[in-house]
Design an enzyme around this catalytic site. Structure first.
Site, PDB file in Angstrom:
ATOM      1  N   GLU A 190       9.172   2.996  14.893  1.00  0.00           N
ATOM      2  CA  GLU A 190       9.877   3.389  13.073  1.00  0.00           C
ATOM      3  C   GLU A 190       9.710   4.669  13.003  1.00  0.00           C
ATOM      4  O   GLU A 190       8.720   5.750  13.745  1.00  0.00           O
ATOM      5  CB  GLU A 190       8.760   3.012  12.270  1.00  0.00           C
ATOM      6  CG  GLU A 190       8.791   1.193  11.727  1.00  0.00           C
ATOM      7  CD  GLU A 190       8.376   0.539  11.263  1.00  0.00           C
ATOM      8  OE1 GLU A 190       9.138   0.421   9.932  1.00  0.00           O
ATOM      9  OE2 GLU A 190       8.016   0.622  10.653  1.00  0.00           O
TER      10      GLU A 190
ATOM     11  N   LYS B 297      12.656  -6.852   0.951  1.00  0.00           N
ATOM     12  CA  LYS B 297      11.439  -8.122   0.203  1.00  0.00           C
ATOM     13  C   LYS B 297      10.519  -7.494  -0.194  1.00  0.00           C
ATOM     14  O   LYS B 297       9.789  -7.431   0.888  1.00  0.00           O
ATOM     15  CB  LYS B 297      11.035  -9.297   0.810  1.00  0.00           C
ATOM     16  CG  LYS B 297      10.890 -10.991   0.302  1.00  0.00           C
ATOM     17  CD  LYS B 297      10.093 -10.303   0.005  1.00  0.00           C
ATOM     18  CE  LYS B 297       8.399 -11.146   0.210  1.00  0.00           C
ATOM     19  NZ  LYS B 297       7.461 -10.347  -0.272  1.00  0.00           N
TER      20      LYS B 297
ATOM     21  N   ASN C 243       0.567  -0.626   0.095  1.00  0.00           N
ATOM     22  CA  ASN C 243      -0.304  -0.223  -0.031  1.00  0.00           C
ATOM     23  C   ASN C 243       1.092   1.049  -0.095  1.00  0.00           C
ATOM     24  O   ASN C 243       0.158   2.238  -0.930  1.00  0.00           O
ATOM     25  CB  ASN C 243      -1.227   0.075   1.362  1.00  0.00           C
ATOM     26  CG  ASN C 243      -0.077  -0.017   1.949  1.00  0.00           C
ATOM     27  OD1 ASN C 243       0.226  -0.645   2.591  1.00  0.00           O
ATOM     28  ND2 ASN C 243      -1.224   0.688   3.690  1.00  0.00           N
TER      29      ASN C 243
ATOM     30  N   GLU D 205       4.342  -3.755  12.023  1.00  0.00           N
ATOM     31  CA  GLU D 205       4.342  -2.690  11.796  1.00  0.00           C
ATOM     32  C   GLU D 205       2.546  -3.590  11.487  1.00  0.00           C
ATOM     33  O   GLU D 205       2.782  -4.064   9.719  1.00  0.00           O
ATOM     34  CB  GLU D 205       3.658  -1.359  10.991  1.00  0.00           C
ATOM     35  CG  GLU D 205       4.672  -0.940  11.774  1.00  0.00           C
ATOM     36  CD  GLU D 205       4.452   0.264  13.477  1.00  0.00           C
ATOM     37  OE1 GLU D 205       3.023  -0.262  13.951  1.00  0.00           O
ATOM     38  OE2 GLU D 205       5.344   0.646  14.362  1.00  0.00           O
TER      39      GLU D 205
ATOM     40  N   GLY E  83       2.820  -5.233   7.304  1.00  0.00           N
ATOM     41  CA  GLY E  83       1.702  -6.315   6.699  1.00  0.00           C
ATOM     42  C   GLY E  83       0.607  -6.322   7.039  1.00  0.00           C
ATOM     43  O   GLY E  83      -0.078  -5.615   8.462  1.00  0.00           O
TER      44      GLY E  83
ATOM     45  N   CYS F 169      -2.838   1.573   6.920  1.00  0.00           N
ATOM     46  CA  CYS F 169      -3.054   1.022   8.031  1.00  0.00           C
ATOM     47  C   CYS F 169      -4.063   1.877   9.022  1.00  0.00           C
ATOM     48  O   CYS F 169      -4.523   1.527   9.954  1.00  0.00           O
ATOM     49  CB  CYS F 169      -2.018   0.118   8.276  1.00  0.00           C
ATOM     50  SG  CYS F 169      -0.933   0.789   8.221  1.00  0.00           S
TER      51      CYS F 169
HETATM   52  P1  ADP Z   1      -1.138  -7.673   2.951  1.00  0.00           P
HETATM   53  O1  ADP Z   1      -1.980  -8.442   3.361  1.00  0.00           O
HETATM   54  O2  ADP Z   1      -1.279  -5.954   3.144  1.00  0.00           O
HETATM   55  O3  ADP Z   1      -0.756  -8.031   1.975  1.00  0.00           O
HETATM   56  P2  ADP Z   1       0.801  -9.491   3.898  1.00  0.00           P
HETATM   57  O4  ADP Z   1       1.422 -10.064   5.583  1.00  0.00           O
HETATM   58  O5  ADP Z   1       0.412 -10.988   3.181  1.00  0.00           O
HETATM   59  O6  ADP Z   1      -0.168  -8.293   4.201  1.00  0.00           O
HETATM   60  O7  ADP Z   1       2.324  -9.539   2.813  1.00  0.00           O
HETATM   61  C1  ADP Z   1       2.801  -8.393   3.953  1.00  0.00           C
HETATM   62  C2  ADP Z   1       4.176  -8.939   3.248  1.00  0.00           C
HETATM   63  O8  ADP Z   1       4.779  -9.808   4.200  1.00  0.00           O
HETATM   64  C3  ADP Z   1       4.511  -9.151   1.968  1.00  0.00           C
HETATM   65  O9  ADP Z   1       5.613  -8.861   1.413  1.00  0.00           O
HETATM   66  C4  ADP Z   1       4.061  -9.991   1.662  1.00  0.00           C
HETATM   67  O10 ADP Z   1       5.345 -10.887   0.356  1.00  0.00           O
HETATM   68  C5  ADP Z   1       5.026 -10.694   2.961  1.00  0.00           C
HETATM   69  N1  ADP Z   1       5.215 -12.070   3.603  1.00  0.00           N
HETATM   70  C6  ADP Z   1       3.276 -13.096   4.305  1.00  0.00           C
HETATM   71  N2  ADP Z   1       3.875 -13.743   4.440  1.00  0.00           N
HETATM   72  C7  ADP Z   1       4.619 -13.857   4.805  1.00  0.00           C
HETATM   73  C8  ADP Z   1       5.712 -15.252   5.510  1.00  0.00           C
HETATM   74  N3  ADP Z   1       5.207 -16.152   6.074  1.00  0.00           N
HETATM   75  N4  ADP Z   1       6.972 -14.521   5.689  1.00  0.00           N
HETATM   76  C9  ADP Z   1       7.619 -13.003   5.669  1.00  0.00           C
HETATM   77  N5  ADP Z   1       7.278 -12.569   4.557  1.00  0.00           N
HETATM   78  C10 ADP Z   1       5.435 -12.507   4.343  1.00  0.00           C
END
Ligand code: ADP
Length: 478
Positions: free
Chosen positions: A460, A174, A151, A249, A227, A283
């Site tokens: 942060e 990432k 976002n 966060e 996320g 958020c």
């Molecule tokens: P959203 O619903 O906003 O996409 P996520 O929490 O799924 O939120 O994703 C936020 C970030 O976390 C993205 O970069 C996603 O690829 C990463 N992510 C999702 N699952 C995992 C995990 N199990 N381990 C590490 N990173 C993750």
């Protein structure tokens, strides 16, 4: 810009990974932004080795060099805000002015942390033992894995990367799978500004593969994540097991309280902005508008009129006020919550899916009226242009309802009373409190973060970012 397949930055080289996928424009599905590839396990391994290898030299260089490079990154971003903003708006769907504003903020963040690189002061304290000196200094935490959501495709990577680099850490970014183009543009700028090889790495890939591999790697010293709450809690648990520093966060269900002495124009403006700007995909969005009975009808009729007049459209169209939803699954989630609200007896104002000139994920902003404070739509984060308007009898009930949520990111109040604003400032359970301002839209140089289920770990941004990106060393010298 738009590196396409060679989108993984590994030890200073842009390399192509496996399994290409198209990154489509949510305003126009016939306009692919680019074709991207997922980093391979071997590339993740190489990026980690590079981050480890480059750490001793980067952490020991003169802070003036770190300051100069960060300052240059900031300058390059600020020179290219139009170009970065267009990529961001095409990729994520926020309107062009919002996207350019986000790029400006990213540039300012790098400028701020350029200065912070020189201000990494410690303490000298007299020991209780005569003849002994005690020094308290800060050292880099080490290899930082930065996991970011879709976002804010440039601001969030910037507000993690800039302090990490300022304090001498190396990073592996990432980004979310939906927004690799903007993240790659940021990393390209870092390389152009002179970041040494291996200090900044970027891997495109799925969270469950690339993300969790990085979190679980024993060479990762710290993980900063933004996320969903579910993923954040999983990452925090994993980091706890492995003894890594972690900062998460996560979600919000932010209340905006409208008291009876509020300026009605201000209340409607901040509510429209907080609830619907950036398509409600923040958020810090105001997803619960809590309005006291005496002002309810006046507020509701103005809010409804403004909601209905909002122009939904292509993110690059200058007349657009609200861009599309980011993708099909988020659109379905938003529409699903409208059904849930109707099932709970709510009146739904707006919320229609729109067919416009280009095929995109367009949804008219929706206001939900008549739900109880504990309805599902008032407890769970929706993350779309959907806001509940909750009627309460008075100030006490407003405060109680505002705090009746597992989340605690941002909270607002509209009032012209000094005494009431002071009470809400003290009693709202949130990391950020806004008086007569939208719950979303924060400054780049002050702490950002929440309480309760919204955040884990140190804050942060601003000078507080140092708490996460450094470790304290206490030295005794006789
Ligand atoms: P959203 O619903 O906003 O996409 P996520 O929490 O799924 O939120 O994703 C936020 C970030 O976390 C993205 O970069 C996603 O690829 C990463 N992510 C999702 N699952 C995992 C995990 N199990 N381990 C590490 N990173 C993750």
């Amino acid at each position: 810009m738009a590196l396409n397949k060679k989108c993984n930055l590994v030890d200073g080289d842009w390399v192509s990974g496996d399994g290409s996928y198209e990154n489509s424009n949510p305003s126009d599905l016939s306009d692919p932004v680019g074709t991207y590839t997922h980093a391979t396990p071997a590339q993740a391994e190489e990026a980690m080795s590079a981050a480890v290898r480059s750490l001793p030299s980067w952490s020991m260089v003169s802070p003036q060099l770190r300051c100069d490079i960060l300052d240059r990154i900031g300058t390059l971003i600020l020179q290219r805000t139009e170009e970065l903003g267009r990529t961001l708006a095409r990729e994520e769907g926020k309107t062009l002015p919002e996207a350019i504003g986000e790029a400006v903020r990213a540039g300012q963040i790098f400028k701020y942390f350029a200065g912070e690189a020189l201000r990494n002061a410690g303490d000298y304290i007299s020991s209780t033992r005569p003849g002994v000196d005690v020094e308290v200094t800060r050292e880099p935490v080490g290899v930082c894995v930065l996991i970011t959501p879709w976002n804010f495709p440039i601001a969030i990577p910037a507000w993690k990367m800039a302090p990490a680099l300022a304090y001498g850490n190396t990073v592996i970014l990432k980004p979310a799978e939906l927004v690799p183009a903007t993240a790659a543009a940021l990393c390209e700028i870092a390389v152009e500004a002179g970041i040494p090889q291996g200090v900044v790495n970027m891997l495109v890939g799925k969270g469950k593969t690339v993300g969790s591999t990085l979190v679980g790697d024993e060479r990762t010293n710290a993980v900063s994540f933004t996320g969903s709450t579910e993923t954040g809690r999983w990452i925090a648990k994993r980091c706890g097991e492995l003894g890594k520093k972690v900062q998460c966060e996560m979600g919000g269900k932010n209340p905006m309280v409208i008291l009876e002495d509020a300026d009605l124009g201000v209340a409607v403006d901040v509510s429209i902005n907080g609830a619907f700007h950036s398509t409600g995909q923040r958020c810090t969005a105001s997803s619960r508008l809590i309005v006291v009975d005496r002002l309810f009808d006046a507020f509701f009729s103005k809010f409804k009129e403004r909601t209905e007049s909002l122009v939904v459209g292509h993110a690059l169209d200058p007349s657009t006020q609200i861009g599309p939803v980011v993708d099909q699954s988020q659109l379905e989630k938003d529409i699903g919550y409208l059904e849930i609200a109707r099932g709970d007896g709510a009146d739904v104002i707006g919320g229609q899916q729109l067919s416009l000139d280009t095929d995109g994920y367009y949804l008219r902003p929706a206001a939900l009226v008549g739900t109880s404070p504990d309805a599902r739509v008032n407890r769970e984060e929706i993350f779309g242009p959907v806001a509940s308007i909750i009627r309460v009898k008075d100030e006490d009930e407003a405060l109680e309802v505002a705090n009746a949520t597992p989340f605690g990111l941002s909270a607002g109040v509209c009032t012209t009373s000094l005494a009431r604003s002071r009470r809400f400032k003290r009693e709202l359970q949130a990391g950020m409190v806004m008086v007569n301002l939208p719950t979303a839209g924060v400054d780049h140089h002050v702490p950002f973060g929440g309480t309760k289920a919204s955040s884990i770990g140190p804050r942060e941004q601003g000078s507080h970012a140092r708490d996460f990106y450094t470790v304290v060393k206490t030295t005794y010298v006789a």
